[in-house]
Design an enzyme around this catalytic site. Structure first.
Site, PDB file in Angstrom:
ATOM      1  CE  LYS A 247      -2.540  -1.579   3.448  1.00 35.22           C
ATOM      2  NZ  LYS A 247      -2.300  -3.144   3.712  1.00 35.22           N
TER       3      LYS A 247
ATOM      4  N   GLY B 291      -8.241  -7.084  -0.203  1.00 38.64           N
ATOM      5  CA  GLY B 291      -7.821  -8.269  -0.554  1.00 38.64           C
ATOM      6  C   GLY B 291      -8.090  -9.022  -1.777  1.00 38.64           C
TER       7      GLY B 291
ATOM      8  CE  LYS C 256      -6.481  -2.281   3.369  1.00 37.31           C
ATOM      9  NZ  LYS C 256      -7.092  -3.261   4.399  1.00 37.31           N
TER      10      LYS C 256
END
Lengths: 165, 330
Positions: free
Chosen positions: B113, B142, B213
């Site tokens: 990330k 995921g 995210k």
């Protein structure tokens, strides 16, 4: 006392002010005015929702003034808070003056805390409260939540908002 | 035609990739591999099953005289598969590895990330200049193929809102608090014991992981330029069990929800009161995402947001779609 009423006014310039004048003339205090642009009437008139604070003994005088000046009162003192949401507050709620927290919403005139459940597990521990808020419109609810967000920040309270989707 | 990869990182995701390659022939040849302490380069291919055994027995994937940097710079590969642990503050050393691979004209697939959240636009530009792909499906949610879906399948849509449960650890804790009446601390201890939470759970429970995210969503598929500072972040570490009981009084519960509304410039991660039967109320360590789009309407996705094979699935999808798109490799 706090009163809400819906007035019908002609859709011409100056009519809104003309409709609100009697309120102060009668010794009332205007808390909020909502102009309803989508109010439909073939008579070329508009709906205006007002919330006012006025001593009870002067209310009759006000209604008479409206009548004299040709302003129709469509609805009077009905349940006016249509929008409802609940938030949960977590923190030292009592010690950060819960009364004041509620007042910040109630004093707006367009929203109020109508219900509260409080859980206090132990002295010195943070308490949790669910507050149900009612507001005149969706926009007013957003404003009330925004106020509560600021208060929560000031008082180090965690506010959990509902997900509106 | 086989595609050659170099694998950087043999933790949970790396092992998942090797396990999948051992289980079935995916048409992928491993020509280089490195962990934090060793490396190996073999142009004819490295056996994934031998590698898994060696790593398990010795803790090393190769020779201590070969570094990850050596593998990235010199191994003959078509795709660099960068799956080392995330450093959210610097994005290193992964970002440097990715830059090196792109400058060699190689594609890059990552589950890391850090580089995507911090340097997406520069890396994408470098990839475009080199005429190669830079893909990162595994960085969010995921196993759920959400980035591919947004970039490809929903290409003509405007995303009006995105809501997501993006951190499995937090969702596990909240599920246990709701279903078993555990306190926050009890649920966290249980999550640690089961390996769902790290020894230091700060990154998860304070919402940093899920917020990163959101940054990735915003910058990659929604074409924004935001950083972690632009997100209003509230974690779950101050929640009380009483708060969950209060939510239950109205047939609701509490979940940690990421929210992006591009039109309002709104980026928020916070615990929210949500009806118990809402599609975002998934159980245990699952993830879920809801999109509101102008053409496709509302769409719901849910699935495993972490796990070795599940995350490997996203990485492999990226590798194989690169192979199909650039048939023949470099």
């Amino acid at each position: 006392m706090q009163v809400s009423m819906k007035l019908e006014i002609r859709d011409t310039p100056g009519q809104l002010v003309a409709a609100l004048m009697p309120i102060s003339d009668a010794g009332g205090n205007i808390k909020t005015v909502i102009h309803e642009h989508d109010f439909s009437s073939d008579k070329g008139s508009l709906g205006v929702e007002v919330v006012i604070e006025i001593p009870q003994e002067r209310l009759d005088a006000l209604l008479k003034l409206f009548q004299e000046r040709g302003i129709t009162v469509i609805r009077f003192g009905e349940e006016r808070m249509h929008y409802q949401q609940s938030v949960i507050l977590i923190g030292h709620l009592i010690h950060t003056n819960l009364g004041d927290t509620v007042d910040r919403i109630d004093s707006t005139g367009f929203a109020e805390v109508t219900r509260m459940s409080l859980a206090m597990p132990a002295i010195h521990e943070r308490s949790s409260a669910k507050c149900t808020i009612k507001a005149l419109s969706r926009e007013h609810m957003d404003q009330a939540i925004e106020i509560l967000r600021d208060v929560s920040k000031q008082k180090d309270i965690l506010m959990i908002e509902p997900l509106e989707f | 035609m086989a595609i050659r990869i170099a694998l950087i990182g043999t933790g949970a995701v790396g092992r998942g990739i090797l396990e999948a390659m051992t289980r079935k022939d995916l048409g992928i040849v491993l020509t280089g591999v490195a962990d934090s302490r060793s490396g190996m380069i073999h142009p004819d291919g490295i056996s994934s099953s031998d590698l898994l055994t060696r790593k398990r027995e010795t803790g090393l994937c190769g020779d201590v005289s070969i570094t990850a940097d050596d593998v990235v710079r010199t191994a003959p590969y078509d795709v660099l598969v960068e799956v080392s642990p995330t450093d959210a503050a610097t994005g290193e050393p992964a970002t440097s590895y990715i830059r090196t691979a792109l400058s060699r004209g190689c594609h890059v697939v990552t589950s890391n990330k850090g580089p995507v959240a911090l340097h997406y636009h520069e890396l994408k530009q470098e990839a475009d200049k080199a005429g190669v792909s830079f893909r990162f499906e595994a960085t969010v949610a995921g196993a759920i193929p959400i980035l591919h879906t947004l970039l490809e399948s929903l290409g003509g849509n405007e995303v009006q809102a995105l809501y997501g449960v993006l951190n499995g650890t937090c969702n596990y804790i909240l599920t246990r608090m709701a279903e078993e009446g555990l306190s926050y601390k009890q649920a966290l201890d249980e999550a640690r014991a089961l390996g769902y939470a790290e020894a230091d759970p700060t990154y998860d429970v304070k919402g940093i992981d899920a917020a990163i995210k959101l940054v990735i969503f915003a910058n990659t598929v929604l074409n924004q330029r935001i950083t972690l500072e632009d997100i209003d972040i509230t974690g779950i570490d101050l929640l009380t069990e009483e708060a969950i009981r209060l939510a239950e009084e109205q047939d609701a519960t509490i979940r940690l929800i990421g929210e992006i509304i591009p039109g309002k410039n709104l980026y928020r991660l916070s615990p929210r009161i949500i009806p118990r039967h809402h599609p975002l109320v998934v159980h245990g360590s699952l993830n879920a995402i809801i999109l509101r789009t102008d053409l496709a309407g509302d769409l719901v996705f849910s699935g495993k947001g972490a796990g070795s094979l599940e995350t490997a699935s996203a990485v492999l999808g990226d590798i194989l779609s690169i192979r199909d798109r650039y048939a023949g490799g470099n």
